[in-house]
Design an enzyme around this catalytic site. Structure first.
Site, PDB file in Angstrom:
ATOM      1  N   ASN B 149      28.546  -2.185   2.549  1.00 15.61           N
ATOM      2  CA  ASN B 149      28.847  -3.604   2.774  1.00 15.61           C
ATOM      3  C   ASN B 149      30.255  -3.997   2.349  1.00 15.61           C
ATOM      4  O   ASN B 149      30.862  -4.884   2.932  1.00 15.61           O
ATOM      5  CB  ASN B 149      27.826  -4.478   2.043  1.00 15.61           C
ATOM      6  CG  ASN B 149      27.588  -4.042   0.618  1.00 15.61           C
ATOM      7  OD1 ASN B 149      27.302  -2.866   0.360  1.00 15.61           O
ATOM      8  ND2 ASN B 149      27.705  -4.957  -0.322  1.00 15.61           N
ATOM      9  N   GLN B 177      23.892  -3.145   6.981  1.00 16.93           N
ATOM     10  CA  GLN B 177      25.235  -3.376   7.542  1.00 16.93           C
ATOM     11  C   GLN B 177      25.509  -2.492   8.751  1.00 16.93           C
ATOM     12  O   GLN B 177      26.573  -2.614   9.364  1.00 16.93           O
ATOM     13  CB  GLN B 177      26.310  -3.123   6.473  1.00 16.93           C
ATOM     14  CG  GLN B 177      26.297  -4.104   5.328  1.00 16.93           C
ATOM     15  CD  GLN B 177      26.759  -5.509   5.713  1.00 16.93           C
ATOM     16  OE1 GLN B 177      27.204  -5.770   6.833  1.00 16.93           O
ATOM     17  NE2 GLN B 177      26.631  -6.445   4.773  1.00 16.93           N
ATOM     18  N   SER B 197      18.222  -6.290   8.291  1.00 21.09           N
ATOM     19  CA  SER B 197      18.168  -7.708   7.934  1.00 21.09           C
ATOM     20  C   SER B 197      18.595  -8.568   9.123  1.00 21.09           C
ATOM     21  O   SER B 197      19.424  -8.148   9.935  1.00 21.09           O
ATOM     22  CB  SER B 197      19.102  -7.942   6.749  1.00 21.09           C
ATOM     23  OG  SER B 197      19.342  -9.317   6.574  1.00 21.09           O
ATOM     24  N   HIS B 199      20.078 -11.840   9.119  1.00 27.35           N
ATOM     25  CA  HIS B 199      21.254 -12.715   9.079  1.00 27.35           C
ATOM     26  C   HIS B 199      22.586 -11.976   9.088  1.00 27.35           C
ATOM     27  O   HIS B 199      23.641 -12.607   9.135  1.00 27.35           O
ATOM     28  CB  HIS B 199      21.168 -13.670   7.880  1.00 27.35           C
ATOM     29  CG  HIS B 199      21.507 -13.055   6.560  1.00 27.35           C
ATOM     30  ND1 HIS B 199      22.638 -13.404   5.867  1.00 27.35           N
ATOM     31  CD2 HIS B 199      20.884 -12.130   5.820  1.00 27.35           C
ATOM     32  CE1 HIS B 199      22.674 -12.710   4.733  1.00 27.35           C
ATOM     33  NE2 HIS B 199      21.615 -11.928   4.680  1.00 27.35           N
ATOM     34  N   THR B 235       1.456 -15.036   5.263  1.00 23.07           N
ATOM     35  CA  THR B 235       1.538 -15.438   6.671  1.00 23.07           C
ATOM     36  C   THR B 235       2.927 -15.136   7.222  1.00 23.07           C
ATOM     37  O   THR B 235       3.938 -15.450   6.587  1.00 23.07           O
ATOM     38  CB  THR B 235       1.217 -16.939   6.809  1.00 23.07           C
ATOM     39  OG1 THR B 235      -0.127 -17.135   6.354  1.00 23.07           O
ATOM     40  CG2 THR B 235       1.340 -17.405   8.241  1.00 23.07           C
ATOM     41  N   CYS B 323      35.514 -12.996 -11.084  1.00 22.99           N
ATOM     42  CA  CYS B 323      35.519 -13.243 -12.523  1.00 22.99           C
ATOM     43  C   CYS B 323      34.739 -14.528 -12.749  1.00 22.99           C
ATOM     44  O   CYS B 323      35.292 -15.555 -13.075  1.00 22.99           O
ATOM     45  CB  CYS B 323      36.953 -13.347 -13.020  1.00 22.99           C
ATOM     46  SG  CYS B 323      37.117 -14.027 -14.656  1.00 22.99           S
TER      47      CYS B 323
END
Lengths: 154, 381
Positions: B149, B177, B197, B199, B235, B323
């Protein structure tokens, strides 16, 4: 009854509230952004024209800063810095130099990271450690100056 | 807006939305209900399963729907570890996995499993020979990602699949990816389990799938109803699943043209930056990469500072290291490639996608060049 909170658009939720509920949000106010995009007192001083120098690092995140001071009659006449770090580190270093410039060494020694945060009217909680670096560098440069006064040969 | 963070997430394709909309209010039945609208929902679920299966060379009943890539990875790694713990306690993975696998393996280590985190070379690749040598009689699972990724580096998964097949060890690959960016076929990969995945490929968030080869089982993580053939209770997210299937098919149909187009744009970005900005390093560029991803180290400047300057110009990219907490470690992926802590902190990921144009790239090259010049003037390094 209308639930006003649910009617707020995402952008209108205050960042502090968002942060509390959803975890860290990197959000800087306009004052921080201003010091980040236009940092004050950036530069270096030649060895001859500088009275105190420091190189400090933030061991927590790898940030690094160099700071130079010129002292005249017990006051910080001029101050310059350079910094490798995140936006929080750059902005708070800039603000620390602004707050220190023109003050007496004694006043500068008492300058704290809280003063820097206050001058910005707040910075994100998880960025507060960044504000220590500018102040630490300032204090270290003053120590360097005082050391040189004691042992002028060094 | 110039969005260059497609590896983080993608906008849902209008055709995907169109396929999903009827599932919300019109065709809202529960696939477990016996009456007509329930049966219709079940048929849609089956149709979606068949579509996803066909796109990755699997059989329909080898696809299990989940709530996303992270759940698929957890279901695979944890599910196999728990089921086979009597047979062995050794798992092999890499030091550049996504946290969904990396931290799951680390958690299993605390439960008493022994985990080998294989090193990678400077290009970010696992050495199949080293993998082969690390297999013991106690090894129950090998989990190596298909594409990274952060860097886009593609792992030698076909070679790894051949090794695990020969040694009769289960092989899971996190292809989150990779699906939609490079051809992925479970039979060519010889993968026993594969995560994907929604999205990341213009489908909705909150939905993913796990391929589990016929004859293999995992210990379920969620208990409850008998959904997903008893492996994943709850479900089914019918709308999301329909969207995922549509998105996977569309990504497969457009893969060749789109990956060629993105490769040219990515080269334009990298060449433009190399010409205009001294002292940069393109991470993983010696290894095969998915065509949309570029990870660049800009020496002497902090990644987060670059990203905020870009943000202020309405250009969105990301870095593996933020950071943010005060103790955030720079990207474990870059560190594993032998890149120094400070260099890792100075890295930015650009990931391109469907809406990216040549003009976007040129604007970005100019913006980044100006930002780096500015930050280097301030830099103490």
């Amino acid at each position: 009854m209308e639930n006003t909170e649910n009617n707020q658009s995402d952008a209108e939720i205050p960042s502090a509230k968002l942060e509390e509920a959803e975890g860290p949000v990197i959000f800087y106010n306009d004052k921080v952004i201003d010091h980040f995009t236009n940092p004050r007192n950036v530069g270096e001083m030649e060895e001859g024209s500088c009275d105190g120098y420091s190189l400090v690092g933030d061991p927590e995140c790898g940030d690094q800063m160099k700071l130079w001071i010129k002292v005249e009659k017990g006051r910080i006449e001029d101050i310059k810095f350079k910094s490798f770090g995140c936006p929080g580190a750059i902005a708070t270093s800039s603000m620390a130099t602004v707050l220190a410039k023109g003050t007496s060494l004694d006043e500068a020694k008492h300058l704290s990271d809280d003063d820097v945060v206050e001058a910005f009217e707040g910075i994100p909680d998880h960025k507060k450690h960044c504000s220590m670096m500018g102040v630490n560098a300032l204090h270290a440069a003053i120590r360097d100056y005082e050391q040189k006064q004691k042992c002028p040969g060094k | 807006m110039i969005y260059l963070d497609y590896n983080a997430t993608t906008p849902v394709h209008p055709e995907v939305i169109k396929a999903m909309i009827p599932c919300f209010a019109e065709q809202f039945g529960n696939p477990s209900s016996f009456y007509r609208i329930g049966r219709e929902a079940k048929a849609r679920l089956h149709h979606a399963r068949a579509k996803v299966a066909a796109c990755i060379g699997a059989h329909t009943d080898e696809i299990y729907f989940t709530a996303g890539g992270t759940e698929s990875d957890n279901m695979a790694v944890r599910g196999i570890a728990r089921l086979l713990k009597e047979r062995g306690n050794h798992i092999i993975t890499s030091s550049v996995e996504h946290h969904a696998v990396f931290k799951t393996c680390a958690a299993l280590e605390k439960e008493g499993f022994e985990v080998t985190f294989l090193p990678v070379d400077s290009g970010g690749r696992v050495d199949p020979d080293a993998l082969s040598k690390s297999i013991t009689s106690r090894t129950i699972l090998v989990s190596i990602m298909a594409a990274n990724n952060e860097t886009g580096v593609v792992q030698p998964v076909e070679e790894i699949g051949a090794i695990t097949e020969e040694k009769n060890i289960l092989f899971h690959t996190d292809a989150v990816q990779a699906v939609g960016k490079i051809p992925i076929d479970v039979t060519c990969l010889k993968a026993d389990l594969l995560s994907l995945s929604g999205h990341k490929l213009y489908g909705p968030k909150g939905v993913g799938a796990l391929y589990i080869k016929k004859g293999i089982s995992v210990e379920p993580m969620l208990t409850g109803g008998s959904h997903e053939r008893n492996l994943r209770a709850g479900t089914e997210n019918v709308a999301g699943i329909v969207g995922l299937a549509e998105a996977v098919c569309m990504a497969k149909d457009t893969l060749d043209d789109e990956s060629r187009r993105l490769c040219l744009l990515r080269d334009r970005l990298e060449e433009g930056l190399a010409e205009n900005v001294p002292d940069i390093c393109i991470n993983g560029s010696d290894a095969p990469r998915i065509s949309n991803t570029s990870n660049i180290t800009f020496m002497g400047v902090d990644g987060e500072s670059i990203l905020l300057h870009l943000d202020l110009k309405d250009i969105y990219a990301s870095s593996g290291s933020a950071c943010a907490t005060g103790s955030a470690e720079p990207s474990h992926v870059l560190r594993a490639m032998g890149i120094g802590k400070r260099e890792a902190q100075s890295s930015v990921r650009f990931s391109l996608g469907k809406e990216t144009t040549g003009a976007d790239i040129d604007v970005t090259v100019n913006a980044v060049s100006e930002i780096i010049r500015k930050l280097r003037m301030i830099s103490s390094i």
